[in-house]
Design a protein around this motif. Structure first.
Motif, mmCIF file in Angstrom:
data_model
loop_
_atom_site.group_PDB
_atom_site.id
_atom_site.type_symbol
_atom_site.label_atom_id
_atom_site.label_comp_id
_atom_site.label_asym_id
_atom_site.label_seq_id
_atom_site.Cartn_x
_atom_site.Cartn_y
_atom_site.Cartn_z
ATOM 1 N N GLN A 547 0.830 -1.195 0.000
ATOM 2 C CA GLN A 547 0.000 0.000 0.000
ATOM 3 C C GLN A 547 0.878 1.264 0.000
ATOM 4 O OE1 GLN A 547 -3.459 -0.008 0.609
ATOM 5 N NE2 GLN A 547 -3.707 2.204 0.833
ATOM 6 N N GLU A 551 1.320 3.927 -3.125
ATOM 7 C CA GLU A 551 0.886 5.325 -2.948
ATOM 8 C C GLU A 551 2.004 6.285 -3.311
ATOM 9 O OE1 GLU A 551 -2.562 4.964 0.490
ATOM 10 O OE2 GLU A 551 -0.468 5.243 1.086
ATOM 11 N N SER A 558 -5.328 7.353 -4.702
ATOM 12 C CA SER A 558 -5.634 6.419 -3.620
ATOM 13 C C SER A 558 -5.345 4.988 -4.047
ATOM 14 C CB SER A 558 -7.106 6.527 -3.244
ATOM 15 O OG SER A 558 -7.539 7.844 -3.410
ATOM 16 N N GLY A 560 -6.105 0.852 -2.706
ATOM 17 C CA GLY A 560 -6.812 0.015 -1.743
ATOM 18 C C GLY A 560 -7.024 -1.367 -2.291
ATOM 19 N N GLY A 596 -6.788 -0.673 3.094
ATOM 20 C CA GLY A 596 -6.304 0.635 2.669
ATOM 21 C C GLY A 596 -7.459 1.566 2.360
ATOM 22 N N ASP A 597 -7.243 2.418 1.317
ATOM 23 C CA ASP A 597 -8.291 3.382 0.945
ATOM 24 C C ASP A 597 -9.146 2.795 -0.168
ATOM 25 O OD1 ASP A 597 -7.280 5.196 2.742
ATOM 26 O OD2 ASP A 597 -5.842 5.991 1.286
ATOM 27 N N TYR A 598 -9.673 1.583 0.053
ATOM 28 C CA TYR A 598 -10.427 0.953 -1.035
ATOM 29 C C TYR A 598 -11.565 1.838 -1.526
ATOM 30 C CZ TYR A 598 -13.949 -1.573 -3.526
ATOM 31 O OH TYR A 598 -14.874 -1.909 -4.476
ATOM 32 N N THR A 600 -12.143 5.024 -1.449
ATOM 33 C CA THR A 600 -11.717 6.205 -2.208
ATOM 34 C C THR A 600 -11.163 5.779 -3.568
ATOM 35 O OG1 THR A 600 -10.856 6.780 -0.040
ATOM 36 C CG2 THR A 600 -10.645 8.438 -1.773
ATOM 37 N N SER A 613 -10.733 1.822 8.615
ATOM 38 C CA SER A 613 -9.367 2.339 8.569
ATOM 39 C C SER A 613 -8.402 1.301 9.142
ATOM 40 C CB SER A 613 -9.276 3.633 9.383
ATOM 41 O OG SER A 613 -9.273 3.307 10.758
ATOM 42 N N ASP A 614 -7.086 1.631 9.091
ATOM 43 C CA ASP A 614 -6.068 0.717 9.603
ATOM 44 C C ASP A 614 -6.251 0.458 11.103
ATOM 45 O OD1 ASP A 614 -5.115 0.709 7.109
ATOM 46 O OD2 ASP A 614 -3.402 2.052 7.481
ATOM 47 N N SER A 678 -12.837 -4.926 7.507
ATOM 48 C CA SER A 678 -11.457 -4.466 7.344
ATOM 49 C C SER A 678 -10.492 -5.648 7.252
ATOM 50 C CB SER A 678 -11.081 -3.585 8.540
ATOM 51 O OG SER A 678 -9.688 -3.473 8.607
#
Lengths: 862, 110
Positions: A547, A551, A558, A560, A596-598, A600, A613-614, A678
């Protein structure tokens, strides 16, 4: 001739063809007389000599006539056919407009029909690469009327109970191949050992996988990875970090495209012994069942047998099988089901194209024939027979027909590979090749089309009467041509309406919010082998590092991950209940692990609460995000936030957020409620990574470099662009729309060419009349209007008939239409407008020409 | 013509052989063929001239000259280069054939 030759020889010799007599008659007579004289003087038997010579002469007589006939034929061919060919070629060259129009329209029509037929043949008639594929069928399970994958114990009971067919099961299981080259992600299937027998596939080498640790390779992997090593059998290869023994290699051509019964695969392993959770009758672990009917048995028998089995299983296991049923479909229907309608429509459209082209060329030819009737009459008057005229016309059309067929076949051969590479078709995995049946069809079409277009001119030539030069041209077939053109315009209108409806439907589909924003998103799959990543901590660490590195890539937004790629056609379901009502029926929900930021990265909007979130890791309390349809179904009119669910291994998990619904199976298909967990709370080894880019630049090489840097043994399966993934769910509509529009445009073009040439021809016939009228004071504007009116009348008639036909024809595409009524006024209006505009434009040229004719010139001619 | 011409008929072989020695007219050809084949081949006149026609159509022989004596005309035929190579090939073919048959007979006898 020698006077001493006996009369009987003279008579026979006279019966010989004249050519033989002039060349050899006197010598033959001389030989006969000398032989007879010799026999007489030598004291031998004169009678014997007499008879021998006579027999020789008589026996050779018919033979010589046969040879003479053959010689004459050959001479006639070279003396009349060749000049006729030359004359016809010259005539065609002198009329380049007619020749080009005829060859192109017929060629395009023959090529188009061949192309579509080839697709129809590969998809609908002969799509499966197995012997006697009509005996193959697919068995599936229905639960509450919904298709689910087959439970292993059910399969086992069916297999053991069925007497009409041999049943085999298979399920997907991909593996990482390492050693002997770069790491590779292989698509794999776990199969029952009898699968290849049931399909009728003979091994190139070796045998089926029967025990754990045995693997069969496809021909492609064997050839590419192992250089077709004949000693591959018994060799050990590294799959997911452990050694597997190769027991067999499949023959080439068995690597089917995705969706064709088995789906594309590289390796096959044994499904037995099955994992413990397979033994649960309520678990549906993604198994599919294919079967081959025993000879002499029918699908109906197999179906009733399986129905009976399913019924007794339902009685025996009411908890798991009480609401289950069995579904039996023949394999051909399964494979081509969704394509039947679009291809049927395209087949019809191609036929229309062919008819329009034939009509057009026949019309053009008729005009030409009428224009030549003066010449023909003159030739008749000079002594030419009708058969000579007809032969010449026939040869002309033969040349046109043969050239057009060649153009069509070559065009189809060039275009087909391009066509099957085109998105909508490529996504359906149709392999295209112009084969012998297609060429045979093209030749047959060419012959029929040639015969049809040649008929009116041949008839004209047959009825050509002797005329005196200077006589006025015979009556014109303008009416006939006008009705032909009106017919073509009607066909063009129908096709345009259908294509416009499909096009508008496609626009509607594209406008539907699928729940994600797929533009500039690249997806790829990463699967960590258990041997290399034994515990969850390592899996999480890997994805966290990936991830971070992704990034940091230039141009990356983003990043994810998700366990099942949306719009990929598959999903993983689990029964979910609310904690407040644990006794209720569980809701079958699409469940997904995200990382991750799936949300988004995929462009899934947050409606309420927060995203995962993490921090939602193994130490934190379990939480889920649900979609709006799940929330509405579970807690109608109540706030879902803070409520808890149970299921999918969670005793209790709190809803912390609500996101937009994603149409996971395509915007035109039904979808399920969705639930997200998550990755920190449920570590999956296999994830689809989504990278949203700032531009549409494809970052694949950079991504490969990153992964290779983290773990060089980790392969990446193919990259997919999300907008292509989304588009692939509507490929049937795109196929029908794209090809339908192309065919409609071609038919419209052919019709308009026909309209223009008919109008021009009408003007040409009446140029004298127009000239005289203008000399008598008629305005040029009025004449122009009159010609335009005539075109408009033809167009109007065509459009009216076409609209009527379209009302019925749109029924064919009903199943493809989405978000637009089947009889869509906008599409009808659009088609009418296009045809009308183009027709007016086409008729304007001849109208101007009529208006511009010079009265003085006409009067001078008079 | 093809590289491997069809085998010649016996009558055609003898006519080509006779013409390979020297150009001849029809009657002379009959005599020569008869003597070359030791009387085995004796074509009738119609057969002969039809064969000559056929050979000349295949360009194996051609007209060398036409002699006129009063009301009598005689066509003199000669073998073409193509005829000569065809005949040589034919002889070779016959030789191999007989050789093979002879070997077969010998091996059968031993």
């Amino acid at each position: 001739m020698s006077p001493r030759l006996p009369w009987i020889f003279r008579v026979v010799l006279r019966a010989y063809p004249s050519r033989f007599r002039t060349a050899h008659g006197s010598e033959v007579a001389e030989v006969i007389t000398s032989r007879l004289a010799h026999a007489r003087s030598a004291g031998g038997s004169l009678a014997l000599a007499y008879v021998t010579l006579l027999v020789d002469l008589v026996v050779n007589l018919p033979l010589e006539w046969v040879s003479a006939g053959r010689r004459t034929q050959r001479r006639r061919l070279s003396s009349t056919l060749l000049p006729d060919l030359r004359i016809s070629l010259r005539r065609l060259r002198r009329a380049p407009g007619f020749t080009a129009a005829a060859v192109l329209s017929l060629g395009v029509a023959i090529g188009g029909t061949t192309l579509v037929y080839s697709l129809v043949r590969t998809v609908l008639l002969d799509p499966l690469p197995y012997p006697e594929s009509e005996r193959l069928f697919v068995v599936g399970e229905l639960r509450d009327g919904e298709r689910v994958s087959v439970a292993w114990p059910n399969f086992r009971d069916w297999r053991d109970g069925v007497t009409t067919a041999e049943l085999a099961a298979f399920g997907r299981s991909s593996m990482n191949l390492t050693g002997d080259g770069p790491a590779e992600r292989l698509r794999g299937l776990r199969v029952t050992p009898n699968l290849f027998d049931a399909l009728g596939v003979a091994f190139q080498l070796g045998r089926s996988p029967e025990a754990p640790g045995e693997v069969v390779l496809t021909h492609a992997i064997w050839a590419n990875r192992y250089g077709s090593d004949p000693a591959i059998l018994g060799r050990s290869i590294q799959l997911d970090g452990t050694g597997w023994t190769v027991t067999g290699v499949l023959p080439p051509g068995i690597e089917f495209p995705d969706g064709v019964v088995l789906g594309a695969s590289d390796i096959y392993t044994s499904i037995e012994p099955v994992p413990a959770d397979f033994e649960n009758r309520g678990s549906h672990p993604g198994l599919a069942v294919v079967a081959r009917l025993h000879s002499g048995r029918t699908l109906v028998e197999a179906r009733s047998e399986l129905d009976a089995l399913a019924h007794s299983l339902a009685l025996e296991y009411p908890d798991t099988n009480g609401r289950s049923a069995v579904v039996v479909q023949d394999a051909l229907t399964v494979v081509s089901g969704s394509l039947r309608r679009p291809l049927g429509f395209l087949g019809g459209a191609a036929l229309v194209l062919l008819l329009a082209a034939i009509g057009n060329v026949a019309g053009l030819g008729l005009t030409r024939a009428v224009a030549r009737s003066g010449e023909w009459g003159l030739r008749r008057a000079l002594g030419a027979g009708t058969h000579q005229l007809m032969r010449q016309v026939g040869i002309e059309y033969l040349i046109l027909g043969v050239t057009a067929t060649l153009v069509g076949v070559c065009g189809a051969m060039v275009l087909l590979p391009r066509l099957v590479a085109w998105g909508p078709i490529a996504q359906m995995g149709i392999s295209g090749r112009i084969g012998r049946p297609d060429i045979a069809l093209a030749l047959a079409l060419g012959a029929v089309a040639t015969a049809l277009v040649a008929t009116p001119p041949l008839f004209r030539a047959l009825t050509a009467t002797r005329v005196t030069p200077g006589a006025r041209r015979a009556t014109s077939p303008v009416r006939t041509r006008e009705s032909l053109v009106a017919g073509q315009l009607a066909l063009a209108t129908v096709l345009l309406v259908v294509a416009a409806t499909l096009g508008r439907s496609l626009m509607q589909i594209n406008a539907v919010d699928g729940g994600i924003r797929p533009a500039n998103v690249v997806a790829f799959r990463v699967a960590l082998p258990e041997a290399d990543y034994p515990d969850e901590g390592e899996v999480s660490a890997f994805f966290a590092q990936l991830q971070e590195r992704l990034e940091a890539l230039p141009g990356a937004g983003s990043v994810g991950g998700i366990s099942t790629l949306p719009f990929s056609g598959s999903g993983s379901q689990s029964g979910i209940r609310t904690l407040s009502d644990p006794a209720a029926d569980p809701l079958r929900t699409d469940v997904n692990v995200v990382d991750g930021d799936y949300f988004t990265a995929a462009g899934v909007e947050l409606v309420r609460g927060r995203l995962l979130s993490d921090a939602d890791n193994a130490e934190a309390p379990p939480v889920v995000v649900v979609d709006e349809t799940f929330a509405a179904r579970m807690w109608p009119d109540r706030d879902p936030l803070g409520r808890s669910i149970t299921g999918w291994g969670f005793q209790s998990a709190e809803v912390v957020g609500v996101v937009r619904h994603v149409k996971n199976y395509g915007v035109t298909r039904p979808s399920r409620e969705e639930l997200y967990v998550s990755h920190g709370q449920r570590a999956y080894r296999s994830m689809w990574m989504l990278v949203r880019g700032e531009t549409s630049a494809h970052p694949a090489p950079m991504i490969r470099a990153v992964i290779n840097d983290i773990d060089p043994n980790l392969p990446i399966a193919s990259f997919r662009l999300m907008d292509e993934v989304v588009a692939s769910t509507v490929s049937e509509v795109r196929l029908a729309t794209g090809l339908g529009l192309a065919l409609a445009a071609l038919v419209a073009l052919i019709a308009v060419i026909g309209l223009r040439s008919t109008a021009a021809y009408g003007v040409q016939l009446r140029v004298r009349e127009f000239g005289i009228r203008m000399a008598l004071g008629s305005e040029s504007g009025r004449i122009r209007r009159q010609v335009l009116q005539r075109s408009a009348l033809v167009t109007g008639a065509g459009i009216l008939v076409g609209l009527g036909a379209a009302l019925i024809t749109t029924r064919v595409i009903e199943s493809l239409v989405f978000g637009v009524p089947r009889i869509d006024p906008t599409s009808f209006g659009l088609a009418v407008a296009v045809i009308a505009l183009v027709s007016v434009a086409a008729g304007d040229g001849p109208a101007r020409k009529a208006a511009a004719c010079d009265p003085a010139a006409t009067l001078r001619e008079e | 013509m093809g590289s491997t011409p069809a085998p010649l008929r016996p009558r055609e072989q003898w006519i080509l052989a006779a013409l390979a020695e020297a150009p001849l007219h029809g009657y002379g050809l009959l005599e020569r063929v008869e003597s070359l084949s030791a009387g085995a081949v004796r074509p009738g006149p119609a057969t002969l001239y039809r064969t000559l026609n056929s050979l000349s159509e295949r360009a194996l022989i051609e007209v060398a000259a036409v002699e006129s004596q009063g009301d009598r005309t005689r066509t003199i035929w000669r073998i073409t280069r193509h005829g000569r190579t065809t005949l040589t090939a034919e002889v070779e073919r016959l030789r191999t054939t007989t050789e093979r048959i002879r070997q077969a007979l010998e091996s059968a006898g031993s």
